[in-house]
Design a protein around this motif. Sequence first.
Motif, mmCIF file in Angstrom:
data_model
loop_
_atom_site.group_PDB
_atom_site.id
_atom_site.type_symbol
_atom_site.label_atom_id
_atom_site.label_comp_id
_atom_site.label_asym_id
_atom_site.label_seq_id
_atom_site.Cartn_x
_atom_site.Cartn_y
_atom_site.Cartn_z
ATOM 1 N N PRO A 1 23.221 45.180 117.106
ATOM 2 C CA PRO A 1 22.359 46.344 117.358
ATOM 3 C C PRO A 1 22.325 46.772 118.822
ATOM 4 C CG PRO A 1 21.253 44.798 115.898
ATOM 5 C CD PRO A 1 22.481 44.110 116.410
ATOM 6 N N VAL A 2 22.432 45.810 119.745
ATOM 7 C CA VAL A 2 22.444 46.148 121.166
ATOM 8 C C VAL A 2 23.722 46.910 121.513
ATOM 9 C CG1 VAL A 2 22.305 45.236 123.507
ATOM 10 C CG2 VAL A 2 21.087 44.090 121.642
ATOM 11 N N VAL A 3 24.842 46.466 120.972
ATOM 12 C CA VAL A 3 26.114 47.155 121.210
ATOM 13 C C VAL A 3 26.075 48.571 120.637
ATOM 14 C CG1 VAL A 3 28.591 47.115 120.715
ATOM 15 C CG2 VAL A 3 27.406 44.993 121.284
ATOM 16 N N VAL A 4 25.532 48.717 119.453
ATOM 17 C CA VAL A 4 25.429 50.045 118.836
ATOM 18 C C VAL A 4 24.567 50.973 119.678
ATOM 19 C CG1 VAL A 4 24.546 51.290 116.820
ATOM 20 C CG2 VAL A 4 25.837 49.167 116.498
ATOM 21 N N ARG A 5 23.483 50.423 120.229
ATOM 22 C CA ARG A 5 22.610 51.254 121.074
ATOM 23 C C ARG A 5 23.333 51.695 122.344
ATOM 24 N NH1 ARG A 5 16.416 49.682 121.527
ATOM 25 N NH2 ARG A 5 16.778 50.107 119.316
ATOM 26 N N LEU A 6 24.121 50.801 122.934
ATOM 27 C CA LEU A 6 24.895 51.178 124.124
ATOM 28 C C LEU A 6 25.949 52.226 123.781
ATOM 29 C CD1 LEU A 6 25.389 47.717 125.897
ATOM 30 C CD2 LEU A 6 23.826 49.564 126.523
ATOM 31 N N GLN A 7 26.522 52.116 122.584
ATOM 32 C CA GLN A 7 27.489 53.144 122.158
ATOM 33 C C GLN A 7 26.819 54.515 122.070
ATOM 34 O OE1 GLN A 7 29.312 50.944 118.603
ATOM 35 N NE2 GLN A 7 31.027 52.200 119.311
ATOM 36 N N ARG A 8 25.610 54.533 121.577
ATOM 37 C CA ARG A 8 24.899 55.814 121.460
ATOM 38 C C ARG A 8 24.588 56.407 122.826
ATOM 39 N NH1 ARG A 8 20.575 53.842 116.802
ATOM 40 N NH2 ARG A 8 22.075 53.802 115.051
ATOM 41 N N LEU A 9 24.526 55.540 123.849
ATOM 42 C CA LEU A 9 24.291 56.028 125.208
ATOM 43 C C LEU A 9 25.563 56.507 125.888
ATOM 44 C CD1 LEU A 9 21.767 53.318 126.477
ATOM 45 C CD2 LEU A 9 21.266 55.638 125.695
ATOM 46 N N GLY A 10 26.704 56.378 125.193
ATOM 47 C CA GLY A 10 27.952 56.911 125.721
ATOM 48 C C GLY A 10 29.006 55.901 126.083
ATOM 49 N N MET A 11 28.716 54.598 125.983
ATOM 50 C CA MET A 11 29.709 53.585 126.315
ATOM 51 C C MET A 11 30.685 53.404 125.158
ATOM 52 S SD MET A 11 27.464 50.622 128.258
ATOM 53 C CE MET A 11 28.952 49.702 128.657
ATOM 54 N N SER A 12 31.916 53.014 125.476
ATOM 55 C CA SER A 12 32.874 52.692 124.427
ATOM 56 C C SER A 12 32.504 51.368 123.787
ATOM 57 C CB SER A 12 34.286 52.609 125.001
ATOM 58 O OG SER A 12 34.402 51.504 125.893
ATOM 59 N N ARG A 13 33.030 51.139 122.578
ATOM 60 C CA ARG A 13 32.718 49.893 121.878
ATOM 61 C C ARG A 13 33.179 48.673 122.678
ATOM 62 N NH1 ARG A 13 29.519 48.393 117.340
ATOM 63 N NH2 ARG A 13 30.074 46.237 116.921
ATOM 64 N N THR A 14 34.365 48.774 123.294
ATOM 65 C CA THR A 14 34.905 47.645 124.053
ATOM 66 C C THR A 14 34.059 47.326 125.272
ATOM 67 O OG1 THR A 14 37.148 48.160 123.308
ATOM 68 C CG2 THR A 14 36.923 46.749 125.252
ATOM 69 N N TRP A 15 33.700 48.371 126.047
ATOM 70 C CA TRP A 15 32.887 48.146 127.238
ATOM 71 C C TRP A 15 31.482 47.672 126.875
ATOM 72 C CZ3 TRP A 15 34.211 47.115 131.886
ATOM 73 C CH2 TRP A 15 35.400 47.611 132.423
ATOM 74 N N ALA A 16 30.918 48.217 125.817
ATOM 75 C CA ALA A 16 29.592 47.767 125.379
ATOM 76 C C ALA A 16 29.634 46.300 124.950
ATOM 77 C CB ALA A 16 29.099 48.640 124.234
ATOM 78 N N THR A 17 30.678 45.933 124.208
ATOM 79 C CA THR A 17 30.828 44.541 123.777
ATOM 80 C C THR A 17 31.003 43.612 124.972
ATOM 81 O OG1 THR A 17 31.820 45.225 121.680
ATOM 82 C CG2 THR A 17 32.236 42.978 122.412
ATOM 83 N N THR A 18 31.839 44.028 125.932
ATOM 84 C CA THR A 18 32.066 43.206 127.119
ATOM 85 C C THR A 18 30.774 42.998 127.901
ATOM 86 O OG1 THR A 18 34.331 44.054 127.273
ATOM 87 C CG2 THR A 18 33.409 42.988 129.235
ATOM 88 N N SER A 19 30.034 44.064 128.103
ATOM 89 C CA SER A 19 28.791 43.967 128.867
ATOM 90 C C SER A 19 27.781 43.057 128.182
ATOM 91 C CB SER A 19 28.195 45.364 129.059
ATOM 92 O OG SER A 19 29.109 46.231 129.698
ATOM 93 N N VAL A 20 27.608 43.236 126.878
ATOM 94 C CA VAL A 20 26.625 42.438 126.139
ATOM 95 C C VAL A 20 27.039 40.973 126.093
ATOM 96 C CG1 VAL A 20 25.618 42.053 123.860
ATOM 97 C CG2 VAL A 20 25.788 44.369 124.771
ATOM 98 N N THR A 21 28.327 40.702 125.877
ATOM 99 C CA THR A 21 28.798 39.316 125.801
ATOM 100 C C THR A 21 28.619 38.600 127.132
ATOM 101 O OG1 THR A 21 30.447 39.969 124.134
ATOM 102 C CG2 THR A 21 30.743 37.834 125.219
ATOM 103 N N VAL A 22 29.023 39.247 128.228
ATOM 104 C CA VAL A 22 28.882 38.626 129.554
ATOM 105 C C VAL A 22 27.413 38.377 129.875
ATOM 106 C CG1 VAL A 22 29.199 38.993 132.027
ATOM 107 C CG2 VAL A 22 31.044 39.564 130.430
ATOM 108 N N LEU A 23 26.562 39.363 129.594
ATOM 109 C CA LEU A 23 25.137 39.200 129.869
ATOM 110 C C LEU A 23 24.536 38.076 129.022
ATOM 111 C CD1 LEU A 23 22.646 40.237 131.369
ATOM 112 C CD2 LEU A 23 22.287 41.875 129.498
ATOM 113 N N ALA A 24 24.932 37.994 127.750
ATOM 114 C CA ALA A 24 24.413 36.939 126.877
ATOM 115 C C ALA A 24 24.843 35.558 127.355
ATOM 116 C CB ALA A 24 24.889 37.166 125.439
#
Length: 360
Positions: A46-69
């Motif tokens: 759900p966090v990745v999906v929310r970042l996608q809605r803000l304009g990020m690509s799926r790959t960048w959103a996934t990378t950001s969330v994974t690194v932060l987690a």
Amino acid sequence: MTVISPSARWRFWVAMAAVFLLLLWLLNDILLPFVVGVVVAYFLDPVVVRLQRLGMSRTWATTSVTVLAVLIAVGVAMAILPPLFSQLQSLILSFPDYTVKLAARITPLIDPIRERLNLPPLSLHELQAELTQRAGQVLSVAGAVAGKLAQGGLAFFNLLALLFLTPVVTFYLLRDWERLVDAIDGALPRDNADTIRKLAHESNAAIAGYVRGQALVCISLGSIYAIGLSLVGLKFGLVIGLIAGAISFIPFVGTFVGAVMALGMALVQFPPDWIGVVKVAVVFLVGQMLEGNVLSPKLVGDRVGLHPVWIMFALLAGGALFGFVGVLIAVPVAAVVGVLVRHLISRYRDSQYYRGADAG
């Protein structure tokens, strides 16, 4: 084109389920990092999906969330695990003495009941000796288990895989989550696809609404109890608070167990300063008020829930069949089974088996 009978199709799907369970059982020793990766990816999607809605690509959103987690997990582990293990070891070693002190305080209260029931007197020295022996056995078993884990190649591999492979599995699952869902949807039998989608949607609602919500409630309560008990000066407050929070997914059980442990420790530590005991009780009272009025309504709400007895059975069955992997998947599987059972009951009530052959 060959027509397959309904009975043949049932046999096929039962055989596929049996093969899946057999593979799960055979590969149980190496599945832990992958199961943890799936669980983490499901919670973070759900966090990745929310970042996608803000304009990020799926790959960048996934990378950001994974690194932060990963950074948050490492930070929390470094901050909590050393004092947690230290308090846990001290608690095991001090448990006999604290139990004897607590028994000495409550003995005058239970002596009248003991005399009426003609029960033998409580020997505090024998109790202390027995508990000291048990505590030593617990530490010996824990040391032996740790030694075997350190020497076992497969266990060592699982530990390394959990540390280094799980983030990779989580990343790829998060990045390709939508593709995986589409692939599974495309493989569904066409004449039952709508029913399966409906059940999958209800199962996802049950898991997302209840399991995710209850996980957040447990984390919140564990933090409240651990911090609160530590602030009021209770010994082993961190351990007791985290234990109470960890089992709070079973209604009232987590609070009851934590309150009994904390108040028992407080009765040993604080009197004749009874204000300390009152402070410990206030911590759990505040936790219960927050859970009932804020945490559960906001995080869980009126979503599909699971009966506490069903949860306990699922945890015990999952642990007995598949070990720690089974414990991880027990509650989600229980939620899915609950959805399937409700669907089958609905089908049964619409059938002639329930309504009778003469029903219209």
